[in-house]
Design a protein around this motif. Structure first.
Motif, PDB file in Angstrom:
ATOM      1  N   GLN A   6      -1.607  23.439   2.971  1.00 19.99           N
ATOM      2  CA  GLN A   6      -0.311  23.947   3.413  1.00 19.99           C
ATOM      3  C   GLN A   6       0.293  24.897   2.368  1.00 19.99           C
ATOM      4  OE1 GLN A   6      -0.734  23.101   6.625  1.00 19.99           O
ATOM      5  NE2 GLN A   6       1.462  22.760   6.733  1.00 19.99           N
ATOM      6  N   GLY A   7      -0.369  25.049   1.220  1.00 17.84           N
ATOM      7  CA  GLY A   7       0.107  25.978   0.195  1.00 17.84           C
ATOM      8  C   GLY A   7       1.029  25.379  -0.849  1.00 17.84           C
ATOM      9  N   HIS A   8       1.096  24.072  -0.940  1.00 15.15           N
ATOM     10  CA  HIS A   8       1.947  23.412  -1.935  1.00 15.15           C
ATOM     11  C   HIS A   8       1.450  23.779  -3.332  1.00 15.15           C
ATOM     12  CE1 HIS A   8       3.955  20.331  -4.250  1.00 15.15           C
ATOM     13  NE2 HIS A   8       4.620  19.928  -3.171  1.00 15.15           N
ATOM     14  N   PRO A   9       2.295  24.401  -4.184  1.00 13.71           N
ATOM     15  CA  PRO A   9       1.826  24.884  -5.490  1.00 13.71           C
ATOM     16  C   PRO A   9       1.301  23.782  -6.410  1.00 13.71           C
ATOM     17  CG  PRO A   9       4.201  25.242  -5.237  1.00 13.71           C
ATOM     18  CD  PRO A   9       3.695  24.714  -3.942  1.00 13.71           C
ATOM     19  N   ARG A  10       1.945  22.637  -6.445  1.00 10.72           N
ATOM     20  CA  ARG A  10       1.475  21.543  -7.313  1.00 10.72           C
ATOM     21  C   ARG A  10       0.111  21.053  -6.838  1.00 10.72           C
ATOM     22  NH1 ARG A  10       3.854  18.905 -11.114  1.00 10.72           N
ATOM     23  NH2 ARG A  10       5.901  19.635 -10.501  1.00 10.72           N
ATOM     24  N   ALA A  11      -0.053  20.915  -5.536  1.00 14.00           N
ATOM     25  CA  ALA A  11      -1.343  20.477  -4.988  1.00 14.00           C
ATOM     26  C   ALA A  11      -2.420  21.505  -5.313  1.00 14.00           C
ATOM     27  CB  ALA A  11      -1.235  20.275  -3.478  1.00 14.00           C
ATOM     28  N   LEU A  12      -2.088  22.773  -5.196  1.00 14.29           N
ATOM     29  CA  LEU A  12      -3.069  23.828  -5.514  1.00 14.29           C
ATOM     30  C   LEU A  12      -3.467  23.781  -6.984  1.00 14.29           C
ATOM     31  CD1 LEU A  12      -1.602  26.768  -3.406  1.00 14.29           C
ATOM     32  CD2 LEU A  12      -3.683  25.434  -2.942  1.00 14.29           C
ATOM     33  N   ARG A  13      -2.498  23.510  -7.875  1.00 13.59           N
ATOM     34  CA  ARG A  13      -2.827  23.388  -9.315  1.00 13.59           C
ATOM     35  C   ARG A  13      -3.741  22.194  -9.557  1.00 13.59           C
ATOM     36  NH1 ARG A  13       2.502  24.888 -10.035  1.00 13.59           N
ATOM     37  NH2 ARG A  13       3.196  22.769 -10.413  1.00 13.59           N
ATOM     38  N   ILE A  14      -3.422  21.070  -8.912  1.00 11.99           N
ATOM     39  CA  ILE A  14      -4.252  19.872  -9.087  1.00 11.99           C
ATOM     40  C   ILE A  14      -5.658  20.118  -8.554  1.00 11.99           C
ATOM     41  CG2 ILE A  14      -4.573  17.487  -8.299  1.00 11.99           C
ATOM     42  CD1 ILE A  14      -1.493  17.205  -8.429  1.00 11.99           C
ATOM     43  N   PRO A  20       0.817  -1.224   0.000  1.00 11.46           N
ATOM     44  CA  PRO A  20       0.000   0.000   0.000  1.00 11.46           C
ATOM     45  C   PRO A  20       0.852   1.277   0.000  1.00 11.46           C
ATOM     46  CG  PRO A  20      -0.789  -1.536   1.667  1.00 11.46           C
ATOM     47  CD  PRO A  20       0.506  -2.079   1.145  1.00 11.46           C
ATOM     48  N   GLU A  21       1.951   1.243   0.747  1.00 15.31           N
ATOM     49  CA  GLU A  21       2.843   2.409   0.785  1.00 15.31           C
ATOM     50  C   GLU A  21       3.473   2.657  -0.587  1.00 15.31           C
ATOM     51  OE1 GLU A  21       7.130   3.670   2.690  1.00 15.31           O
ATOM     52  OE2 GLU A  21       5.965   2.143   3.723  1.00 15.31           O
ATOM     53  N   MET A  22       3.924   1.607  -1.238  1.00 14.72           N
ATOM     54  CA  MET A  22       4.555   1.753  -2.553  1.00 14.72           C
ATOM     55  C   MET A  22       3.553   2.266  -3.594  1.00 14.72           C
ATOM     56  SD  MET A  22       7.683   1.176  -2.064  1.00 14.72           S
ATOM     57  CE  MET A  22       8.263   1.159  -3.749  1.00 14.72           C
ATOM     58  N   ALA A  23       2.315   1.799  -3.535  1.00 17.01           N
ATOM     59  CA  ALA A  23       1.296   2.275  -4.475  1.00 17.01           C
ATOM     60  C   ALA A  23       1.052   3.773  -4.284  1.00 17.01           C
ATOM     61  CB  ALA A  23      -0.003   1.495  -4.278  1.00 17.01           C
ATOM     62  N   LEU A  24       0.970   4.201  -3.032  1.00 18.13           N
ATOM     63  CA  LEU A  24       0.773   5.628  -2.752  1.00 18.13           C
ATOM     64  C   LEU A  24       1.983   6.432  -3.231  1.00 18.13           C
ATOM     65  CD1 LEU A  24      -0.946   7.847  -1.405  1.00 18.13           C
ATOM     66  CD2 LEU A  24       0.294   7.363   0.713  1.00 18.13           C
ATOM     67  N   ARG A  25       3.179   5.955  -2.937  1.00 18.40           N
ATOM     68  CA  ARG A  25       4.384   6.662  -3.353  1.00 18.40           C
ATOM     69  C   ARG A  25       4.475   6.771  -4.868  1.00 18.40           C
ATOM     70  NH1 ARG A  25       8.834   3.590   0.183  1.00 18.40           N
ATOM     71  NH2 ARG A  25      10.090   4.031  -1.663  1.00 18.40           N
ATOM     72  N   ARG A  26       4.199   5.681  -5.580  1.00 17.46           N
ATOM     73  CA  ARG A  26       4.271   5.711  -7.044  1.00 17.46           C
ATOM     74  C   ARG A  26       3.292   6.716  -7.634  1.00 17.46           C
ATOM     75  NH1 ARG A  26       5.554   0.226  -6.588  1.00 17.46           N
ATOM     76  NH2 ARG A  26       3.400  -0.443  -6.510  1.00 17.46           N
ATOM     77  N   THR A  27       2.069   6.725  -7.110  1.00 16.64           N
ATOM     78  CA  THR A  27       1.045   7.622  -7.637  1.00 16.64           C
ATOM     79  C   THR A  27       1.404   9.077  -7.356  1.00 16.64           C
ATOM     80  OG1 THR A  27      -0.599   5.891  -7.294  1.00 16.64           O
ATOM     81  CG2 THR A  27      -1.425   8.114  -7.692  1.00 16.64           C
ATOM     82  N   LEU A  28       1.823   9.380  -6.142  1.00 16.41           N
ATOM     83  CA  LEU A  28       2.207  10.762  -5.816  1.00 16.41           C
ATOM     84  C   LEU A  28       3.409  11.202  -6.645  1.00 16.41           C
ATOM     85  CD1 LEU A  28       1.744  10.702  -1.937  1.00 16.41           C
ATOM     86  CD2 LEU A  28       0.416  12.057  -3.587  1.00 16.41           C
ATOM     87  N   HIS A  29       4.374  10.322  -6.831  1.00 18.88           N
ATOM     88  CA  HIS A  29       5.554  10.656  -7.625  1.00 18.88           C
ATOM     89  C   HIS A  29       5.163  10.924  -9.079  1.00 18.88           C
ATOM     90  CE1 HIS A  29       9.536  10.237  -9.498  1.00 18.88           C
ATOM     91  NE2 HIS A  29       9.993  10.616  -8.304  1.00 18.88           N
ATOM     92  N   ALA A  30       4.258  10.113  -9.608  1.00 23.63           N
ATOM     93  CA  ALA A  30       3.798  10.316 -10.994  1.00 23.63           C
ATOM     94  C   ALA A  30       3.092  11.659 -11.157  1.00 23.63           C
ATOM     95  CB  ALA A  30       2.869   9.178 -11.410  1.00 23.63           C
ATOM     96  N   LEU A  31       2.472  12.149 -10.085  1.00 24.81           N
ATOM     97  CA  LEU A  31       1.819  13.459 -10.120  1.00 24.81           C
ATOM     98  C   LEU A  31       2.821  14.601  -9.942  1.00 24.81           C
ATOM     99  CD1 LEU A  31      -1.391  12.743  -8.017  1.00 24.81           C
ATOM    100  CD2 LEU A  31      -1.272  13.216 -10.482  1.00 24.81           C
ATOM    101  N   GLY A  32       4.080  14.265  -9.688  1.00 23.46           N
ATOM    102  CA  GLY A  32       5.122  15.278  -9.568  1.00 23.46           C
ATOM    103  C   GLY A  32       5.489  15.660  -8.152  1.00 23.46           C
ATOM    104  N   ILE A  74      -6.644   3.767  -3.560  1.00 27.10           N
ATOM    105  CA  ILE A  74      -5.476   4.613  -3.780  1.00 27.10           C
ATOM    106  C   ILE A  74      -5.864   6.031  -4.192  1.00 27.10           C
ATOM    107  CG2 ILE A  74      -5.076   3.944  -6.185  1.00 27.10           C
ATOM    108  CD1 ILE A  74      -2.368   4.565  -3.557  1.00 27.10           C
ATOM    109  N   ASP A  75      -6.898   6.181  -5.022  1.00 26.33           N
ATOM    110  CA  ASP A  75      -7.309   7.524  -5.441  1.00 26.33           C
ATOM    111  C   ASP A  75      -7.793   8.362  -4.253  1.00 26.33           C
ATOM    112  OD1 ASP A  75      -6.668   6.934  -8.050  1.00 26.33           O
ATOM    113  OD2 ASP A  75      -8.714   6.380  -8.610  1.00 26.33           O
ATOM    114  N   ALA A  76      -8.497   7.742  -3.330  1.00 25.25           N
ATOM    115  CA  ALA A  76      -8.958   8.458  -2.131  1.00 25.25           C
ATOM    116  C   ALA A  76      -7.770   8.851  -1.260  1.00 25.25           C
ATOM    117  CB  ALA A  76      -9.944   7.597  -1.349  1.00 25.25           C
ATOM    118  N   ALA A  77      -6.807   7.952  -1.113  1.00 20.42           N
ATOM    119  CA  ALA A  77      -5.624   8.236  -0.302  1.00 20.42           C
ATOM    120  C   ALA A  77      -4.816   9.378  -0.914  1.00 20.42           C
ATOM    121  CB  ALA A  77      -4.767   6.980  -0.179  1.00 20.42           C
ATOM    122  N   VAL A  78      -4.625   9.342  -2.228  1.00 20.54           N
ATOM    123  CA  VAL A  78      -3.903  10.416  -2.917  1.00 20.54           C
ATOM    124  C   VAL A  78      -4.662  11.728  -2.750  1.00 20.54           C
ATOM    125  CG1 VAL A  78      -3.189  11.277  -5.188  1.00 20.54           C
ATOM    126  CG2 VAL A  78      -2.720   8.905  -4.538  1.00 20.54           C
TER     127      VAL A  78
END
Length: 161
Positions: A144-152, A32-44, A130-134
């Motif tokens: 927290q003001g993360h620019p990539r998260a705000l764009r998404i 589960p941790e690796m799936a979350l990490r891969r998805t977040l990394h793919a999103l930048g 995984i989509d809910a976790a992401v």
């Protein structure tokens, strides 16, 4: 292990098989941790893995967004006493009950300390889609003001006409 007590005051396992199983349990790089990490990394998103928590050197987070002061814990249903899926072992039930209660207390203490220091702790259960976790992580980073998260989050919001 001295006098039948493990670290942090937990009782020692009463049989060697339980001890062997617990020692063999993965504490990081779980599926589960690796799936979350891969998805977040793919999103930048970029993060640190298995980082000691500030002021709590023996406790570690699964993912840490240092600049954004956000930590993510991917919790197993068994070890962290998931209210939906927890099935306590019948053999040596009292020992297991104490073990699970100790884990839950430690998790709550960790969250309390992190919040006091201005960090955002997130707990993701292994059974979550995984989509809910992401989505949880992206929303927390957006707050927290993360620019990539705000764009998404901005791209996901419906536009008004």
């Amino acid at each position: 292990m001295r006098d039948g007590v493990c670290r942090q005051g937990f009782p020692a396992p009463r049989d060697a098989n339980v001890r062997r199983v617990m020692l063999a349990q993965r504490s990081r790089n779980t599926a589960p941790e690796m799936a979350l990490r891969r998805t977040l990394h793919a999103l930048g998103f970029r993060y640190r893995v298995n980082l000691p928590l500030p002021g709590m050197r023996r406790r570690r987070s699964d993912l840490t967004f240092v600049r954004w002061r956000t930590v993510v814990f991917v919790q197993g249903c068994f070890w962290h006493a998931c209210p939906q899926h927890m099935l306590a072992p019948v053999h040596n039930a009292e020992w297991w009950r104490e073990k699970f209660e100790g884990n839950v207390r430690r998790d709550a203490d960790t969250d309390t300390r992190l919040v006091r220091m201005g960090w955002v702790p997130l707990r993701i259960w292994e059974h979550e889609v995984i989509d809910a976790a992401v989505g949880k992580v992206v929303r927390a980073l957006g707050e927290q003001g993360h620019p990539r998260a705000l764009r998404i989050l901005g791209a996901a919001a419906p536009t008004s006409v």
